[in-house]
Design a protein around this motif. Structure first.
Motif, PDB file in Angstrom:
ATOM      1  N   GLY A   1       0.826  -1.196   0.000  1.00  0.00           N
ATOM      2  CA  GLY A   1       0.000   0.000   0.000  1.00  0.00           C
ATOM      3  C   GLY A   1       0.866   1.254   0.000  1.00  0.00           C
ATOM      4  N   LEU A   2       0.220   2.385  -0.185  1.00  0.00           N
ATOM      5  CA  LEU A   2       0.933   3.652  -0.254  1.00  0.00           C
ATOM      6  C   LEU A   2       0.848   4.350   1.103  1.00  0.00           C
ATOM      7  N   TYR A   3       1.993   4.483   1.765  1.00  0.00           N
ATOM      8  CA  TYR A   3       2.080   5.139   3.060  1.00  0.00           C
ATOM      9  C   TYR A   3       2.315   6.634   2.825  1.00  0.00           C
ATOM     10  N   VAL A   4       1.533   7.442   3.540  1.00  0.00           N
ATOM     11  CA  VAL A   4       1.589   8.884   3.368  1.00  0.00           C
ATOM     12  C   VAL A   4       1.671   9.538   4.740  1.00  0.00           C
ATOM     13  N   VAL A   5       2.527  10.555   4.848  1.00  0.00           N
ATOM     14  CA  VAL A   5       2.673  11.319   6.082  1.00  0.00           C
ATOM     15  C   VAL A   5       2.348  12.774   5.799  1.00  0.00           C
ATOM     16  N   ALA A   6       1.422  13.330   6.596  1.00  0.00           N
ATOM     17  CA  ALA A   6       1.046  14.740   6.498  1.00  0.00           C
ATOM     18  C   ALA A   6       0.281  15.112   7.755  1.00  0.00           C
ATOM     19  N   GLU A   7       0.417  16.351   8.173  1.00  0.00           N
ATOM     20  CA  GLU A   7      -0.278  16.886   9.343  1.00  0.00           C
ATOM     21  C   GLU A   7       0.023  16.086  10.612  1.00  0.00           C
ATOM     22  N   GLY A   8       1.213  15.459  10.667  1.00  0.00           N
ATOM     23  CA  GLY A   8       1.576  14.660  11.830  1.00  0.00           C
ATOM     24  C   GLY A   8       0.903  13.316  11.881  1.00  0.00           C
ATOM     25  N   LYS A   9       0.130  12.964  10.850  1.00  0.00           N
ATOM     26  CA  LYS A   9      -0.586  11.696  10.798  1.00  0.00           C
ATOM     27  C   LYS A   9       0.007  10.803   9.714  1.00  0.00           C
ATOM     28  N   MET A  10      -0.365   9.531   9.768  1.00  0.00           N
ATOM     29  CA  MET A  10       0.109   8.563   8.792  1.00  0.00           C
ATOM     30  C   MET A  10      -1.077   7.758   8.300  1.00  0.00           C
ATOM     31  N   ALA A  11      -1.233   7.667   6.975  1.00  0.00           N
ATOM     32  CA  ALA A  11      -2.358   6.960   6.370  1.00  0.00           C
ATOM     33  C   ALA A  11      -1.845   6.034   5.279  1.00  0.00           C
ATOM     34  N   ILE A  12      -2.670   5.009   4.979  1.00  0.00           N
ATOM     35  CA  ILE A  12      -2.305   4.005   3.979  1.00  0.00           C
ATOM     36  C   ILE A  12      -3.402   3.980   2.920  1.00  0.00           C
ATOM     37  N   TYR A  13      -3.016   4.146   1.648  1.00  0.00           N
ATOM     38  CA  TYR A  13      -3.946   4.116   0.522  1.00  0.00           C
ATOM     39  C   TYR A  13      -3.823   2.781  -0.205  1.00  0.00           C
ATOM     40  N   ASN A  14      -4.944   2.317  -0.734  1.00  0.00           N
ATOM     41  CA  ASN A  14      -4.996   1.100  -1.533  1.00  0.00           C
ATOM     42  C   ASN A  14      -5.236   1.500  -2.978  1.00  0.00           C
ATOM     43  N   ILE A  15      -4.253   1.234  -3.863  1.00  0.00           N
ATOM     44  CA  ILE A  15      -4.384   1.677  -5.256  1.00  0.00           C
ATOM     45  C   ILE A  15      -5.425   0.868  -6.012  1.00  0.00           C
ATOM     46  N   ASP A  16      -5.783  -0.315  -5.505  1.00  0.00           N
ATOM     47  CA  ASP A  16      -6.827  -1.094  -6.169  1.00  0.00           C
ATOM     48  C   ASP A  16      -8.214  -0.536  -5.884  1.00  0.00           C
ATOM     49  N   LYS A  17      -8.336   0.283  -4.835  1.00  0.00           N
ATOM     50  CA  LYS A  17      -9.603   0.920  -4.486  1.00  0.00           C
ATOM     51  C   LYS A  17      -9.368   2.423  -4.344  1.00  0.00           C
ATOM     52  N   PRO A  18      -9.177   3.118  -5.466  1.00  0.00           N
ATOM     53  CA  PRO A  18      -8.781   4.529  -5.395  1.00  0.00           C
ATOM     54  C   PRO A  18      -9.879   5.467  -4.921  1.00  0.00           C
ATOM     55  N   THR A  19     -11.126   5.008  -4.898  1.00  0.00           N
ATOM     56  CA  THR A  19     -12.211   5.899  -4.487  1.00  0.00           C
ATOM     57  C   THR A  19     -12.460   5.855  -2.983  1.00  0.00           C
ATOM     58  N   GLU A  20     -11.825   4.936  -2.275  1.00  0.00           N
ATOM     59  CA  GLU A  20     -12.048   4.809  -0.838  1.00  0.00           C
ATOM     60  C   GLU A  20     -11.081   5.702  -0.072  1.00  0.00           C
ATOM     61  N   ASN A  21     -11.504   6.102   1.105  1.00  0.00           N
ATOM     62  CA  ASN A  21     -10.640   6.889   1.975  1.00  0.00           C
ATOM     63  C   ASN A  21      -9.507   6.026   2.516  1.00  0.00           C
ATOM     64  N   PRO A  22      -8.383   6.632   2.901  1.00  0.00           N
ATOM     65  CA  PRO A  22      -7.250   5.851   3.390  1.00  0.00           C
ATOM     66  C   PRO A  22      -7.515   5.273   4.786  1.00  0.00           C
ATOM     67  N   THR A  23      -6.696   4.301   5.114  1.00  0.00           N
ATOM     68  CA  THR A  23      -6.756   3.700   6.444  1.00  0.00           C
ATOM     69  C   THR A  23      -5.833   4.469   7.372  1.00  0.00           C
ATOM     70  N   HIS A  24      -6.380   4.929   8.479  1.00  0.00           N
ATOM     71  CA  HIS A  24      -5.581   5.699   9.418  1.00  0.00           C
ATOM     72  C   HIS A  24      -4.739   4.748  10.268  1.00  0.00           C
ATOM     73  N   MET A  25      -3.464   5.019  10.368  1.00  0.00           N
ATOM     74  CA  MET A  25      -2.536   4.175  11.118  1.00  0.00           C
ATOM     75  C   MET A  25      -2.438   4.676  12.552  1.00  0.00           C
ATOM     76  N   GLU A  26      -2.604   3.755  13.498  1.00  0.00           N
ATOM     77  CA  GLU A  26      -2.495   4.094  14.907  1.00  0.00           C
ATOM     78  C   GLU A  26      -1.024   4.161  15.300  1.00  0.00           C
TER      79      GLU A  26
END
Length: 1170
Positions: A637-662
């Motif tokens: 998956g695509l790990y993204v860091v912004a605003e002090g948070k970390m999220a994971i995107y799924n390229i197979d489901k581009p219309t869904e919101n990312p998963t927030h990482m604890e």
């Protein structure tokens, strides 16, 4: 690979942002910098040099002086700050600057060289400034255009520096003479949208022949005696616009027996009917006329070729330009009557049958008529070139017009710079680039990006009118420039090798060889600031580059790029300022990106399709990277860091919101990095903590290497290039701190380990925090770091030393760095440019002297930051008291002693008393005490003072010093070269030679002729002092002093001189324009031009003038003019019928009073009688 500099891109939609020198040096403006690209021989990469911070705002115009490297190479640049600067490109230093437009509210559209010592600039509202760069004197022409205008571009004539053309937003073109107070010569109108480009013909000749069958040749060098027939002289005398109208019957042979119509009004009516295509009523015996035969002849020849149709662009009909006669029935068929059409078609069919016969035999009275109707076409001849300054203009309506800007200001021809193409026009904002490359070739761009070469004059075959030069651009082309190769009338047809630089919207800068029809060099320029790099894991030769304008470039480094640098261009919609980029480690055609506004997406390089994820973040994305999801290495998956948070995107489901990482312990993440084998994950918080996690995202330990967040984390590669074994340093990572670079070993990391024990090495060599890091893929002990101090260091981890330092003299911030995948000696860095530099060619620099100098540069750069100094600055105008002119000093004043330097003064006096000779304290400075030394010291003092005054522009003091030294020749010659001759310089010139005095007089006379408030007689006096009689006469005529000019011409020139005749004609024309017809008649009669004298006198209504005009017309032999004047005389006589005299107002009142009194007397008499 090789060392290379990929230059930044010029600005869009600027017609004068790019300029080319005769040696093919390219100079253009990019943001607020000036870029100079110089080609090298032997197919070596071009030399790219940048003048950083040339202006405080964006550069909008660039131009080069005509005499390149003779002896100087000057470039003039204009910025949005309204400041004009002249640069010496031999030394890359500023020569001088001008701030005359700073106070104007309107933008300055351009600044061009008008000669080598003057720069002409103009605002969009029409305020024109002429600036002498040698004397730093300026003059404004505020009322040049009289009316309200909006200028879009300007261009100076290369053959006459005083002649300038201005493009207007309403489609007009204005040609102006900027000498003295300036005047508008012509107002040209052909475009119906704004003019975007102007270009002059490189030769001062009219390349269009007077007849379409003829050609124009080079001017013969032999002296051919001038022989003109009486008919040609009569044609040359035609100046009246009615006489000069091109008509189908002009120069036609006179048919015997043809009756002339004496009625002038009837002739005008017949001409109108002929133009409209309406046939007048004729008798049966007058059906066969010369006009019908001419029309039938044209119809017969036109039956073999397709009809010309009137072009229509955007529902607007455009005028048809006829190559043959002015009247062509093919263009008038649409307005002809049905009966006329049938008659013409019948005549065509009859004549077509006749033309199939081999010979036509005629006899009788009609033989003369038929012989004239079937005249054979004239054989083509080579005409002598005519002097002309041709101007080409291009507008947003895709039309290109060519004007005769040097003589009568009329249109020569026009064409449309468009062609039928399968390439779809994607841009509604059309821009046509224009460049007159050779006298017979014009280069233009099309709306779809092709470069077209148009032949001049137009060939008869429409298919040969233009050729496609190349298809290297896919979008609009903004600029076309070529090395200027100005010709003369003697060599304008000679073929020379030419090349052209073109700049397109897609960011490609192409240098194309027009002679060999191949590309010499090409650059995919850097259109914005480089923000990040990412190399493909599967193909390290492919480098992804993120730009601040939202674009992404893919550069294949395996392709040779010495002269041609091609990059694939991708620009996802709705994106700006790419801040992070990452290749997919398995799917090599997928590239992910993040932007500064929080957008995240990916591009499929195969289909060129881009996908944007839902807008989850609102602030800058600091990093994107591919990693396993929930510990599954096969599911990335695509790990993204912004605003002090970390999220994971799924390229197979581009219309869904990312998963927030604890995150552990509510960590505020700033940076992160996955190990290449995805076994460890590093999370860096803004508090400086570094959390180490496993693949399943469970924390191992937390370390604190820095008190603040790290600028970057880079893992050591698992293996080296061309090697299969695992590197022993694969557990190392490098990080950029606020102080330098640290290298840490994560092998067998435990939560109880001390950070200091795992630290491998720490480097501190930058003056600012590092911005980018990159490991060498060939040797695991080298790492490169870049920072905002303009330094790029290559470190050796094993020896803990710097092995190479690249020094950027302009303190560039290189936000990205990468190692060459081909050569271990090459490194790639990116900022405003993309630069490949060698380690072996840049030795390490870490000495104290270098660091101290670098610190001073940083302090000076921070102090002169335009964003800080220009912000919130308020200008207050304070009235300045008029002061007397400062005195000119030959020697600087002696320093008066005070309490601080008493001992120094006493020491000097003692040295002078002892005869020590040299009593100056410092030889590096100008010391007036050298005046008490020997002759050599006094000479040195005068020389130093001369240079100081010259640098400050105090030329009067320089003149006195040169006179004191007895050597005025050099000073006078410099004054002549720099066009700052004064009367005192002329007075000193005879001390050297008569030749130098004459040169000074000529330069001063030309200078006076360009000044508005100068005395024309004084100008003529200096010309006559040098025996320049013709120049004196021309100067007087230019200032409308025709009487003085005629007296001078008749006294100093031979009788019947053409110059004398020319003066009289100019005087007569001026009198005609101002309404002084009697004086104009005197002038024309004095040169035996009776026809023009009759025409000007005929404009009066007095009977005496009309009768004398009739005599002049009869003497000139113009019967039509005689009939017209006779008709005017008859009208004047009928208007002079004697009418009853009308009493004055006083007489009428007295008469009324008398009548009233008589009535009163009559009534009183009647009453008395009653």
């Amino acid at each position: 690979m090789n060392e290379l500099v990929v230059p930044p891109a010029p600005h869009w939609y600027k017609s004068s942002i790019v300029a080319c020198a005769p040696d093919n040096t390219l100079v253009y403006g990019s943001k607020n910098d000036l870029v100079v690209v110089t080609e090298k021989v032997d197919k070596k990469p071009a030399d790219v040099r940048i003048i950083h911070g040339a202006h405080s705002k964006h550069v909008t115009s660039v131009d080069l002086n005509r005499k390149w490297k003779d002896p100087h190479s000057y470039a003039v640049s204009l910025g949005e700050d309204s400041v004009i600067r002249v640069w010496n490109l031999d030394t890359f230093e500023k020569k001088t600057s001008n701030k005359d437009h700073v106070g104007h509210k309107e933008a300055v559209i351009g600044a061009v060289f008008a000669g080598d010592d003057r720069v002409v600039s103009a605002t969009s509202s029409g305020v024109v400034s002429v600036w002498n760069i040698n004397t730093n004197e300026s003059k404004f022409l505020k009322d040049l255009f009289k009316n309200k205008v909006t200028l879009t571009c300007l261009s100076s004539c290369p053959h006459a520096g005083w002649l300038l053309a201005f493009g207007l937003s309403n489609g007009g073109v204005v040609v102006a003479d900027l000498r003295r107070n300036g005047q508008v010569l012509y107002k040209l109108r052909g475009h119906y949208q704004s003019v975007v480009s102007l270009s002059w013909c490189p030769a001062p000749v009219n390349v269009f022949p007077q007849s379409t069958n003829n050609t124009v040749k080079n001017k013969s060098t032999e002296d051919v005696p001038e022989t003109t027939s009486v008919e040609n002289k009569e044609k040359e005398k035609k100046v009246n616009p009615w006489v000069n109208l091109v008509h189908a019957d002009d120069d036609a042979p006179v048919v015997e027996g043809q009756k002339e119509v004496p009625d002038f009004l009837k002739e005008c009516d017949n001409l109108r009917n002929k133009i409209l295509g309406v046939e007048t009523q004729k008798n049966d015996d007058e059906k066969v006329t010369v006009a019908q035969d001419d029309r039938s002849d044209k119809a017969a020849t036109r039956a073999e070729k397709p009809r010309q149709r009137q072009e229509v662009v955007q529902n607007r009909p455009l005028p048809v330009i006829f190559d043959g006669d002015f009247l062509d029935d093919s263009g008038l068929d649409s307005v002809a009557l049905p009966e006329e059409k049938q008659k013409i078609e019948q005549e065509k069919s009859d004549l077509q049958e006749k033309t199939e016969e081999p010979e036509i035999e005629t006899s009788g009275e009609d033989s003369g008529i038929m012989r004239d109707a079937y005249l054979k076409p004239e054989e083509p001849i080579e005409e002598e070139p005519r002097t002309e300054y041709l101007l080409a203009s291009a507008g947003r309506d895709k039309s290109v017009y060519i004007w005769r800007a040097g003589t009568d200001g009329r249109m020569q021809t026009f064409f449309f710079a468009s062609r039928k193409s399968n390439r779809r026009e994607k841009h509604s904002m059309t821009w046509i680039a224009l460049c007159w490359v050779t006298p017979d070739t014009i280069l233009t761009s099309s709306a779809t990006g092709e470069i077209l070469a148009w032949s001049m004059p137009k060939p008869k075959d429409a298919k040969k009118h233009f050729t496609v030069v190349h298809y290297e651009h896919s979008c609009l082309v903004f600029n076309i420039v070529t090395p200027p190769n100005y010709r003369t009338a003697y060599n304008w047809r000679d073929k020379v090798a030419m090349n052209a630089w073109t700049w397109g919207q897609e960011g490609k800068l192409v240098n194309y060889d027009l002679s060999k029809e191949k590309m010499r060099s090409a650059f995919t320029t850097v259109t914005a600031l480089v923000t990040c790099f990412s190399s493909s894991v599967l193909d390290p030769n492919r480098l992804a580059i993120g730009l601040r304008d939202g674009g992404i470039r893919i550069w294949d480094l395996s392709i040779p790029h010495s002269n041609v640098v091609n990059m694939q261009r991708y620009h996802p919609k709705y994106t700006q300022r790419v801040s992070a980029i990452a290749w997919h480690p398995v799917r090599e055609t997928i590239v992910a990106f993040g932007t500064e506004e929080g957008r995240v997406g990916f591009i499929d390089l195969t289909s060129k399709k881009h996908t944007l994820f839902p807008h989850y973040f609102r602030n800058q994305v600091y990093k994107v990277e591919w990693g396993p999801v929930r510990g599954d290495v096969d599911n990335l998956g695509l790990y993204v860091v912004a605003e002090g948070k970390m999220a994971i995107y799924n390229i197979d489901k581009p219309t869904e919101n990312p998963t927030h990482m604890e995150l552990p312990e509510n960590l505020n993440v700033y940076r992160f990095a996955w190990k290449p084998d995805h076994t460890l994950l590093l999370l860096n918080g803004k508090d400086g903590s570094l959390v180490v996690l496993k693949t399943d995202l469970t924390a191992i330990t937390t370390i604190y290497p820095n008190d603040k967040g790290l600028n970057g984390i880079v893992w050591h590669p698992d293996a080296f290039t061309n090697k299969t074994e695992i590197s022993p340093r694969c557990n190392w990572f490098a990080a950029a701190t606020t102080k330098g670079v640290i290298v840490f070993d994560c092998h067998a990391l435990d939560k109880n380990d001390n950070f200091a024990d795992k630290l491998v090495v720490s480097f501190e060599g930058h003056l600012k925090p590092p911005l980018a890091l990159a490991w060498c893929p060939f040797e695991g002990n080298k790492i490169i770091s870049t920072a905002g101090d303009g330094l790029s260091h290559v470190w050796d981890v094993t020896t803990k030393t710097i092995i190479a330092t690249f020094v950027d003299s302009y303190l560039s911030h290189n936000y990205a760095a990468a190692w060459s995948p081909v050569d271990p000696d090459l490194v790639i860095i990116g900022d405003k440019t993309l630069r490949i530099w060698s380690i072996s060619g840049n030795p390490a620099r870490s000495d104290e002297e270098f660091i101290a100098e670098r610190k001073r540069m940083l302090a000076k750069s921070a102090k002169n930051d335009p964003e800080k100094t220009e912000k919130n600055k308020i200008k207050v105008e304070i009235p300045v008291k008029v002061k007397s002119a400062p005195k000119n000093y030959i020697v600087p004043s002696i320093y008066v002693s005070n309490d601080d330097n008493i001992s120094q003064q006493v020491d000097r006096m003692r040295k002078l008393m002892d005869g020590g000779g040299d009593i100056s304290s410092e030889k590096t400075k100008l010391d007036p005490f050298d005046l008490f030394g020997n002759k050599e010291q006094v000479s040195t003092l005068l020389d130093a003072n001369y240079q100081q005054h010259q640098k400050e522009g105090k030329f009067k003091s320089c003149e006195l010093i040169s006179l004191w030294k007895g050597n005025v020749a050099e000073h006078i010659q410099n004054a002549i070269n720099e066009n700052r001759v004064t009367p005192s310089v002329i007075a000193l010139a005879p001390m050297v030679s008569i030749k130098l005095w004459q040169d000074a007089c000529v330069i001063y006379a030309k200078k006076l002729s360009e000044e508005a408030n100068s005395d024309p007689l004084e100008t003529a006096m200096y010309f006559l002092a040098c025996h320049k009689v013709e120049d004196a006469i021309q100067s007087l005529c230019l200032n409308l002093m025709f009487r003085e000019a005629l007296a001078l011409a008749k006294h100093r020139l031979p009788e019947n001189s053409d110059i004398t005749t020319n003066v009289v004609e100019k005087w007569a024309q001026h009198c005609t324009d101002t309404g002084n017809f009697e004086n104009a008649a005197y002038c024309y009669i004095s040169i035996n031009d009776y026809e023009k004298a009759a025409k000007v006198l005929a404009r009066r209504t007095h009977k005496e003038f009309l009768e004398f005009a009739l005599e002049l017309a009869e003497k000139a032999g113009n019967k039509g003019l005689c009939d017209s004047i006779k008709y005017k005389c008859s009208e004047a006589q009928s208007a002079q019928i004697v009418e009853p005299s009308v009493p004055s107002r006083g007489d009428a009142i007295l008469k009324n009073m008398a009548e009233n009194e008589s009535q009163i007397e009559d009534t009183t008499k009647i009453e008395k009688e009653e």
